[in-house]
Scaffold this motif. Structure first.
Motif, PDB file in Angstrom:
ATOM      1  N   ARG A 280       0.719  -1.269   0.131  1.00 19.28           N
ATOM      2  CA  ARG A 280      -0.204   0.068   0.066  1.00 19.28           C
ATOM      3  C   ARG A 280       0.800   1.216  -0.136  1.00 19.28           C
ATOM      4  O   ARG A 280       1.960   1.099   0.428  1.00 19.28           O
ATOM      5  CB  ARG A 280      -0.748   0.131   1.335  1.00 19.28           C
ATOM      6  CG  ARG A 280      -0.124   0.020   2.548  1.00 19.28           C
ATOM      7  CD  ARG A 280      -1.122   0.066   3.631  1.00 19.28           C
ATOM      8  NE  ARG A 280      -0.630   0.613   4.673  1.00 19.28           N
ATOM      9  CZ  ARG A 280      -1.095   0.908   6.097  1.00 19.28           C
ATOM     10  NH1 ARG A 280      -2.335   1.035   5.998  1.00 19.28           N
ATOM     11  NH2 ARG A 280      -0.430   1.201   7.157  1.00 19.28           N
ATOM     12  N   HIS A 281       0.414   2.292  -0.318  1.00 19.60           N
ATOM     13  CA  HIS A 281       1.236   3.478  -0.501  1.00 19.60           C
ATOM     14  C   HIS A 281       0.561   4.801  -0.160  1.00 19.60           C
ATOM     15  O   HIS A 281      -0.855   4.780  -0.295  1.00 19.60           O
ATOM     16  CB  HIS A 281       1.894   3.812  -1.903  1.00 19.60           C
ATOM     17  CG  HIS A 281       0.801   4.199  -2.934  1.00 19.60           C
ATOM     18  ND1 HIS A 281       0.107   3.172  -3.698  1.00 19.60           N
ATOM     19  CD2 HIS A 281       0.346   5.447  -3.235  1.00 19.60           C
ATOM     20  CE1 HIS A 281      -0.779   3.735  -4.478  1.00 19.60           C
ATOM     21  NE2 HIS A 281      -0.569   5.092  -4.275  1.00 19.60           N
ATOM     22  N   ARG A 282       1.400   5.705   0.403  1.00 24.87           N
ATOM     23  CA  ARG A 282       0.770   6.943   0.754  1.00 24.87           C
ATOM     24  C   ARG A 282       0.325   7.886  -0.202  1.00 24.87           C
ATOM     25  O   ARG A 282       1.036   8.147  -1.078  1.00 24.87           O
ATOM     26  CB  ARG A 282       1.415   7.729   2.041  1.00 24.87           C
ATOM     27  CG  ARG A 282       0.991   8.938   2.377  1.00 24.87           C
ATOM     28  CD  ARG A 282       0.263   8.604   3.767  1.00 24.87           C
ATOM     29  NE  ARG A 282      -0.206   9.866   4.706  1.00 24.87           N
ATOM     30  CZ  ARG A 282      -0.949   9.645   5.491  1.00 24.87           C
ATOM     31  NH1 ARG A 282      -1.326   8.460   6.093  1.00 24.87           N
ATOM     32  NH2 ARG A 282      -1.256  10.666   6.358  1.00 24.87           N
ATOM     33  N   LEU A 283      -0.880   8.504  -0.268  1.00 24.03           N
ATOM     34  CA  LEU A 283      -1.260   9.778  -1.318  1.00 24.03           C
ATOM     35  C   LEU A 283      -0.078  10.630  -0.993  1.00 24.03           C
ATOM     36  O   LEU A 283       0.110  11.250  -0.161  1.00 24.03           O
ATOM     37  CB  LEU A 283      -2.624  10.122  -0.823  1.00 24.03           C
ATOM     38  CG  LEU A 283      -3.768   8.925  -1.215  1.00 24.03           C
ATOM     39  CD1 LEU A 283      -5.248   9.758  -0.763  1.00 24.03           C
ATOM     40  CD2 LEU A 283      -3.899   8.516  -2.637  1.00 24.03           C
ATOM     41  N   ARG A 284       0.335  11.083  -1.964  1.00 24.06           N
ATOM     42  CA  ARG A 284       1.424  12.017  -2.325  1.00 24.06           C
ATOM     43  C   ARG A 284       0.769  13.549  -1.838  1.00 24.06           C
ATOM     44  O   ARG A 284      -0.422  13.627  -2.615  1.00 24.06           O
ATOM     45  CB  ARG A 284       2.021  11.813  -3.858  1.00 24.06           C
ATOM     46  CG  ARG A 284       2.612  10.644  -3.915  1.00 24.06           C
ATOM     47  CD  ARG A 284       3.448  10.481  -5.203  1.00 24.06           C
ATOM     48  NE  ARG A 284       2.194  10.684  -6.307  1.00 24.06           N
ATOM     49  CZ  ARG A 284       2.525  10.304  -7.586  1.00 24.06           C
ATOM     50  NH1 ARG A 284       3.677  10.501  -8.166  1.00 24.06           N
ATOM     51  NH2 ARG A 284       1.609  10.726  -8.298  1.00 24.06           N
ATOM     52  N   ASN A 285       1.579  14.284  -1.414  1.00 22.17           N
ATOM     53  CA  ASN A 285       1.044  15.607  -1.220  1.00 22.17           C
ATOM     54  C   ASN A 285      -0.066  15.855  -0.737  1.00 22.17           C
ATOM     55  O   ASN A 285      -0.770  16.975  -1.086  1.00 22.17           O
ATOM     56  CB  ASN A 285       1.331  16.408  -2.562  1.00 22.17           C
ATOM     57  CG  ASN A 285       2.924  16.205  -3.328  1.00 22.17           C
ATOM     58  OD1 ASN A 285       3.587  16.290  -2.636  1.00 22.17           O
ATOM     59  ND2 ASN A 285       2.869  16.012  -4.412  1.00 22.17           N
ATOM     60  N   LEU A 286      -0.342  15.210   0.051  1.00 22.87           N
ATOM     61  CA  LEU A 286      -1.737  15.258   0.869  1.00 22.87           C
ATOM     62  C   LEU A 286      -1.744  16.078   2.069  1.00 22.87           C
ATOM     63  O   LEU A 286      -1.116  15.751   3.129  1.00 22.87           O
ATOM     64  CB  LEU A 286      -2.641  14.058   1.120  1.00 22.87           C
ATOM     65  CG  LEU A 286      -3.981  14.106   1.564  1.00 22.87           C
ATOM     66  CD1 LEU A 286      -4.954  14.640   0.559  1.00 22.87           C
ATOM     67  CD2 LEU A 286      -4.391  12.494   2.011  1.00 22.87           C
ATOM     68  N   SER A 287      -2.312  17.536   2.057  1.00 19.56           N
ATOM     69  CA  SER A 287      -2.165  18.184   3.347  1.00 19.56           C
ATOM     70  C   SER A 287      -2.738  17.625   4.602  1.00 19.56           C
ATOM     71  O   SER A 287      -3.742  16.897   4.224  1.00 19.56           O
ATOM     72  CB  SER A 287      -2.805  19.517   2.970  1.00 19.56           C
ATOM     73  OG  SER A 287      -2.083  20.111   1.904  1.00 19.56           O
ATOM     74  N   GLU A 288      -2.293  17.989   5.644  1.00 16.35           N
ATOM     75  CA  GLU A 288      -2.716  17.401   6.843  1.00 16.35           C
ATOM     76  C   GLU A 288      -4.134  18.076   7.174  1.00 16.35           C
ATOM     77  O   GLU A 288      -4.346  19.216   7.105  1.00 16.35           O
ATOM     78  CB  GLU A 288      -1.889  17.798   8.062  1.00 16.35           C
ATOM     79  CG  GLU A 288      -2.360  17.164   9.436  1.00 16.35           C
ATOM     80  CD  GLU A 288      -1.370  17.333  10.575  1.00 16.35           C
ATOM     81  OE1 GLU A 288      -1.797  17.087  11.827  1.00 16.35           O
ATOM     82  OE2 GLU A 288      -0.427  18.043  10.370  1.00 16.35           O
TER      83      GLU A 288
END
Length: 783
Positions: A677-685
């Protein structure tokens, strides 16, 4: 005289008479030594040759003398099982017992050489010289053979005529093979003898010319020519050796699928059933044929083209050892995990003498059973989810099934938000895989021609516009752009500019609404205005980030990508020309995709981006994309993964049906399947937290589109309704997608009903019942 007594004190001259021819006897030891050497050397040569023959090449001569024949037979194995997470067996190989008979014991009339061999085996050496006893033994062998077939008919409860018919079929097949081999041998022998015949004719023709020359050259040269011809020319042998083919010394199938009692009787009393032995084969069995047939899949016989392709791919030998008649996975887990499920048969070498008697046998390669595949879903949840969906679809069909209306279908998918494990994937209408594999052409034709397409894997291949469910992606795009204040209220009067188009559902006015309530009340106007501010690129970008227009990577074959339209490059003022074109991630020709029944459209949608078509892009496409319309299509699985990513705070999981592979033996350890699985890129907190607030209000707020039909007291549900228009006077597709529990998400799910109408009214109640199932099955716990 030479042998007269001679005093030893006499001189040599006095004794020998000096210089005589008999002086050689003066050293008799030398003469004896040479005589011994002359006699011993030939004996040593003969002894050395005997030692070489006996110690190094004796086996070769023995094999040649015995006319031993080597053959190889397979050692049966089994394919791996498919099991649900609760241990229920969904697919396994059922062993079937066979009766095999040696060809000589069924041949009519019996082979004379075989009959004599069997008769001699009953007699002692002295008795074998008595012709009368040999003939009597032959009669006993024939009587024993007749008794064998009477006993076999009684044991198997088959008539003697039936067994005689089966024996005749085997004999006809073997005799046909014999004739073909004999014809080929005759052609081959004729081709081999042709050069020798020509050489012989040439020598004979040359002989007349050489006659006069021989007179001149003399007798020696003529004799040399004769010797050379005899030594270098292959003689012509008129006598042909008896042809024997392996089938005459082998066992052949007589009866299939016999009872275990019959096999036990034959194995425990082999002396009563000479020439008979049992064998084992297997067939694939699906005990619960209606439980997730689209996930489990089925097996079918491998065809000639596939065998040819594998031989070309593996010139040094197929590692899975496929042979004609073997089965191979055709769909579902059976196909995806064929490499693990398939058992590889072993091989045994059998050595027989000229009479077909087994001299020795050895295992060349042991058999290797297939590995078991354990799935993530449990049978009770899958069965009840399917029943719920079938009940809904059948009721909907009865209400809307008038002439001219298309059939309906639906799908429910549930996945673990942390791992992507498929916990349920119900489809309606569905089918029983055993009916499809029954061999009945009528049943197969009925399934294939059913307009509702019960065999269609909707979870992974049904491509529909998502409608307002896609607003969750639009909300992320708006928040990430920084150009939309989520707390600022947009005024909604029920439509954007024209009351007849670009309006909210039923033209309902929402007046002042912020992002959270726009999601809760599914306000189209809010997202129209947001799209006008953003433009199409952010929407497409975040659609890409969430995996739309791409395969999710699920471990099932045939998954489709869906379809995300791509706008052209921006013009100088940030607007697009009406004549501009777009590139599609997956090609589609229609502005608004209809139900997936159109085969042509479905096949085009599955094409890769490299073969994309180009279509015009209009300003209205940007607005349609923001609310999940335009040319956007998705699969139910993609929507379930979207909800999982929102629930787990930005991790894009890979859905998977299989949980682990169990080893086929102690040497093989179990392997847990854990896709990446991978983290969505450039996702703001905080972005997804804002979206989750809106999804919770869909069900919790009295004005939420899911408040009346989805909410439960036992557990908080978050989600989004969707009503996807398809045009052409057809009913809308109904969606509900979400996750539970809302405050501590564990399960993401999606419900889609084709051409059922409103998402909140039609899909919402199904979603509510499904969450209740999750509670009943202890998949989730109440608040």
């Amino acid at each position: 005289m030479r042998n007269r007594p001679t005093p030893i004190f006499e001189s040599g001259s006095a004794r020998g008479g000096g210089g005589s021819a008999f002086d050689v006897d003066a050293e008799p030891g030398v003469r004896l030594v040479w005589l011994f050497v002359a006699m011993a050397l030939p004996l040593l040569v003969v002894a050395g040759r005997l030692i070489h023959l006996q110690g190094f090449v004796a086996e070769g001569f023995a094999v040649e003398t015995r006319h031993e024949v080597e053959s190889f037979e397979p050692i049966p194995t089994r394919n791996g099982r498919i099991l649900a997470s609760d241990g229920t067996v969904l697919a396994f190989d059922d062993e079937r017992h066979q009766l095999l008979v040696h060809f000589r014991w069924l041949e009519e009339p019996p082979n004379e050489n075989w009959l004599r061999h069997e008769a001699l085996a009953r007699l002692s050496r002295p008795e074998r010289r008595d012709k009368a006893k040999v003939e009597q033994a032959k009669v006993e062998v024939l009587a024993r053979r007749d008794e064998l077939w009477r006993s076999l008919a009684e044991l198997t409860e088959h008539s003697s005529d039936k067994l005689a018919e089966l024996r005749g079929r085997v004999q006809q097949r073997v005799e046909r093979i014999y004739r073909l081999v004999d014809e080929r041998r005759g052609v081959h022998r004729a081709n081999e003898q042709e050069p020798a015949r020509r050489a012989s004719e040439g020598f004979e023709n040359r002989g007349t010319d050489d006659h006069s020359r021989a007179r001149r050259a003399g007798f020696v040269e003529q004799a040399w020519d004769v010797v050379r011809h005899e030594l270098t020319t292959t003689p012509t042998r008129e006598r042909r050796e008896t042809l024997r083919i392996p089938e005459q010394s082998d066992y052949h199938l007589l009866l299939d699928d016999v009872s275990l009692e019959v096999v036990a009787e034959i194995e425990t009393h082999p002396e009563q059933y000479p020439g008979i032995r049992s064998g084992v084969t297997s067939r694939r069995v699906y005990p619960l044929g209606r439980v997730a047939p689209h996930l489990v899949g089925y097996r079918g016989e491998i065809d000639a083209e596939e065998l040819k392709a594998r031989r070309e791919r593996f010139p040094n030998g197929d590692p899975l050892d496929y042979l004609p008649g073997d089965s191979i996975g055709r769909s579902g887990i059976e196909q995806s995990y064929e490499h693990a499920l398939r058992g590889v048969r072993g091989q045994r070498k059998i050595v027989r003498d000229r009479h077909g008697t087994i001299v020795r046998s050895e295992v060349v390669r042991p058999s290797k059973p297939g590995r078991d595949v354990v799935l993530n879903f449990s049978v009770p949840l899958q069965e009840r989810a399917t029943a719920l969906l079938e009940e809904t679809v059948e009721a909907d069909t009865q209400q809307n099934g008038q002439a001219g209306n298309p059939p309906h279908g639906g799908c429910i998918v549930a996945i673990d938000v942390r791992t992507g494990a498929i916990l349920a994937a119900a489809v309606a209408p569905t089918f029983d895989v055993n009916d499809f594999l029954s061999g009945s052409e009528d049943v197969q034709q009925a399934l294939n021609s059913d307009s509702r397409r019960p065999m269609f894997p909707r979870a992974t291949q049904m491509e529909l516009p998502p409608g307002s469910v896609f607003k969750a992606v639009s909300a992320v795009a708006a928040l990430q752009s920084g150009r939309i204040d989520p707390d600022r209220q947009f005024e909604c009067i029920g439509y954007l500019k024209d009351p007849n188009k670009l309006r909210c559902y039923h033209s309902q006015a929402h007046y002042g609404t912020d992002l959270k309530m726009a999601i809760a009340r599914s306000c189209n106007v809010y997202f129209f205005k947001a799209a006008q501010t953003l433009g199409p690129q952010p929407l497409v970008h975040w659609a890409d980030e969430f995996g739309f227009g791409q395969r999710t990577g699920i471990d099932l074959p045939g998954e489709r990508r869906g379809h995300v339209p791509r706008p052209p490059e921006r013009e100088q003022k940030g607007r697009t020309k009406e004549s501009s074109t777009i590139e599609l991630v997956s090609a589609s020709d229609t502005l608004r995709p209809a139900s997936p029944w159109n085969e042509g459209e479905s096949s085009r949608t599955a094409q890769s981006a490299s073969r994309a078509k180009r279509e015009p892009w209009y300003d209205g496409d940007t607005l349609g994309l923001a609310i999940g319309q335009s040319r956007l299509t998705v699969t139910p699985l993609q929507i379930a993964r979207l909800m999982a990513a929102i629930a787990n705070d930005g991790w894009l999981v890979t859905p998977h049906v299989a949980r682990e592979l169990n080893g086929s033996g102690q040497a093989e350890a179990s392997v847990t399947i854990e896709p990446e699985r991978h983290r969505l890129r450039n996702l703001s907190e905080g972005t997804l937290a804002r979206v989750r607030e809106g999804l919770e209000q869909v069900v919790a707020h009295p004005q939420g589109t899911g408040f009346k039909h989805v909410g439960l007291k036992e557990v908080a549900i978050a989600g989004k309704t969707g009503t996807a228009e398809i045009g052409g006077g057809r009913a809308d597709h109904a969606w509900f997608a979400g996750y539970v529990p809302a405050d501590r998400p564990r399960i993401a799910f999606v419900v889609v009903l084709e051409q059922a109408g409103s998402g909140g009214k039609m899909a919402g109640p199904v979603a509510k019942k499904f969450v209740q199932l999750l509670l009943d099955q202890d998949v989730i716990r109440p608040d």
